[in-house]
Design a protein around this motif. Structure first.
Motif, PDB file in Angstrom:
ATOM      1  N   ASP A 233       0.856  -1.185   0.000  1.00  0.00           N
ATOM      2  CA  ASP A 233       0.000   0.000   0.000  1.00  0.00           C
ATOM      3  C   ASP A 233       0.894   1.237   0.000  1.00  0.00           C
ATOM      4  O   ASP A 233       1.555   1.531   0.997  1.00  0.00           O
ATOM      5  N   PHE A 234       0.944   1.917  -1.142  1.00  0.00           N
ATOM      6  CA  PHE A 234       1.812   3.083  -1.301  1.00  0.00           C
ATOM      7  C   PHE A 234       1.027   4.385  -1.225  1.00  0.00           C
ATOM      8  O   PHE A 234       1.330   5.346  -1.920  1.00  0.00           O
ATOM      9  N   ARG A 235       0.025   4.430  -0.395  1.00  0.00           N
ATOM     10  CA  ARG A 235      -0.724   5.654  -0.173  1.00  0.00           C
ATOM     11  C   ARG A 235      -0.118   6.387   1.008  1.00  0.00           C
ATOM     12  O   ARG A 235       0.437   5.737   1.895  1.00  0.00           O
ATOM     13  N   PRO A 236      -0.177   7.682   1.099  1.00  0.00           N
ATOM     14  CA  PRO A 236      -0.891   8.582   0.214  1.00  0.00           C
ATOM     15  C   PRO A 236      -0.092   8.983  -1.028  1.00  0.00           C
ATOM     16  O   PRO A 236      -0.674   9.376  -2.027  1.00  0.00           O
ATOM     17  N   LYS A 237       1.229   8.925  -1.004  1.00  0.00           N
ATOM     18  CA  LYS A 237       2.041   9.325  -2.164  1.00  0.00           C
ATOM     19  C   LYS A 237       3.057   8.233  -2.466  1.00  0.00           C
ATOM     20  O   LYS A 237       3.630   7.650  -1.555  1.00  0.00           O
TER      21      LYS A 237
ATOM     22  N   THR B  98      -0.549  -7.230  -5.052  1.00  0.00           N
ATOM     23  CA  THR B  98      -1.456  -6.100  -5.231  1.00  0.00           C
ATOM     24  C   THR B  98      -0.760  -4.844  -4.716  1.00  0.00           C
ATOM     25  O   THR B  98      -0.302  -4.812  -3.576  1.00  0.00           O
ATOM     26  N   ILE B  99      -0.671  -3.847  -5.578  1.00  0.00           N
ATOM     27  CA  ILE B  99      -0.095  -2.558  -5.210  1.00  0.00           C
ATOM     28  C   ILE B  99      -1.229  -1.544  -5.229  1.00  0.00           C
ATOM     29  O   ILE B  99      -1.966  -1.448  -6.213  1.00  0.00           O
ATOM     30  N   VAL B 100      -1.369  -0.796  -4.150  1.00  0.00           N
ATOM     31  CA  VAL B 100      -2.442   0.193  -4.037  1.00  0.00           C
ATOM     32  C   VAL B 100      -1.835   1.591  -3.952  1.00  0.00           C
ATOM     33  O   VAL B 100      -0.903   1.831  -3.185  1.00  0.00           O
ATOM     34  N   VAL B 101      -2.354   2.496  -4.785  1.00  0.00           N
ATOM     35  CA  VAL B 101      -1.965   3.906  -4.748  1.00  0.00           C
ATOM     36  C   VAL B 101      -3.244   4.741  -4.779  1.00  0.00           C
ATOM     37  O   VAL B 101      -4.319   4.236  -5.079  1.00  0.00           O
ATOM     38  N   GLU B 102      -3.109   6.005  -4.488  1.00  0.00           N
ATOM     39  CA  GLU B 102      -4.253   6.921  -4.587  1.00  0.00           C
ATOM     40  C   GLU B 102      -4.608   7.142  -6.056  1.00  0.00           C
ATOM     41  O   GLU B 102      -3.707   7.214  -6.898  1.00  0.00           O
ATOM     42  N   CYS B 103      -5.875   7.261  -6.373  1.00  0.00           N
ATOM     43  CA  CYS B 103      -6.290   7.545  -7.755  1.00  0.00           C
ATOM     44  C   CYS B 103      -5.625   8.810  -8.283  1.00  0.00           C
ATOM     45  O   CYS B 103      -5.240   8.868  -9.444  1.00  0.00           O
TER      46      CYS B 103
ATOM     47  N   ILE C 104      -2.662  -5.298 -10.051  1.00  0.00           N
ATOM     48  CA  ILE C 104      -2.603  -6.715  -9.686  1.00  0.00           C
ATOM     49  C   ILE C 104      -1.529  -7.339 -10.566  1.00  0.00           C
ATOM     50  O   ILE C 104      -1.601  -7.248 -11.794  1.00  0.00           O
ATOM     51  N   ALA C 105      -0.530  -7.983  -9.959  1.00  0.00           N
ATOM     52  CA  ALA C 105       0.606  -8.508 -10.721  1.00  0.00           C
ATOM     53  C   ALA C 105       0.869  -9.966 -10.357  1.00  0.00           C
ATOM     54  O   ALA C 105       0.598 -10.419  -9.248  1.00  0.00           O
ATOM     55  N   LYS C 106       1.416 -10.669 -11.354  1.00  0.00           N
ATOM     56  CA  LYS C 106       1.790 -12.076 -11.183  1.00  0.00           C
ATOM     57  C   LYS C 106       3.014 -12.320 -12.046  1.00  0.00           C
ATOM     58  O   LYS C 106       3.128 -11.783 -13.148  1.00  0.00           O
ATOM     59  N   ARG C 107       3.919 -13.155 -11.544  1.00  0.00           N
ATOM     60  CA  ARG C 107       5.137 -13.469 -12.287  1.00  0.00           C
ATOM     61  C   ARG C 107       4.772 -14.202 -13.578  1.00  0.00           C
ATOM     62  O   ARG C 107       3.902 -15.081 -13.575  1.00  0.00           O
ATOM     63  N   CYS C 108       5.397 -13.817 -14.690  1.00  0.00           N
ATOM     64  CA  CYS C 108       5.154 -14.442 -15.995  1.00  0.00           C
ATOM     65  C   CYS C 108       5.697 -15.865 -16.000  1.00  0.00           C
ATOM     66  O   CYS C 108       6.644 -16.180 -15.300  1.00  0.00           O
TER      67      CYS C 108
END
Length: 78
Positions: A7-11, A34-39, A72-76
Motif C-alpha cells: 500500500d503506497f498511499r498517500p504518495k 497487489t499494489i495500491v496507490v491513490e487515484c 494486480i501482478a503475477k510473475r510471468c
C-alpha cells in the motif's frame, strides 16, 4: 507466500520503489501482488509498472473505490 499487498498511499515515493524492488525476488509463480496507490497519483504508477515489466511480471491496473487505484501482478511463466 500467497497474496502480497503493498500500500503506497498517500504518495508514491522513492522508499516505495525500494520496497517494491525488495519484495519482487520473494514473489513466486503462484503468488499475487497487489499494489495500491491513490487515484490522484495513478500517473505515478508508471515507474512501478516499468519495474514490474523489467522483473518479469504481468500486471493489470484497476480503478478502485474510495479513491484508490490498484495494480494486480503475477510473475510471468516465460
Amino acid at each position: 507466500m500467497g497474496d502480497i499487498l503493498l500500500d503506497f498511499r498517500p504518495k508514491v515515493g522513492p522508499d516505495d520503489v525500494q520496497t517494491l524492488l525488495a519484495a519482487l525476488p520473494e514473489i513466486g509463480k503462484d503468488d499475487h501482488l497487489t499494489i495500491v496507490v491513490e487515484c490522484t497519483d495513478a500517473h505515478q504508477a508508471d515507474r512501478l509498472l516499468a519495474i514490474l515489466e523489467e522483473h518479469g511480471f504481468d500486471y493489470q491496473p484497476r480503478g478502485g473505490h474510495e479513491g484508490e487505484y490498484s495494480i494486480i501482478a503475477k510473475r510471468c511463466d516465460r
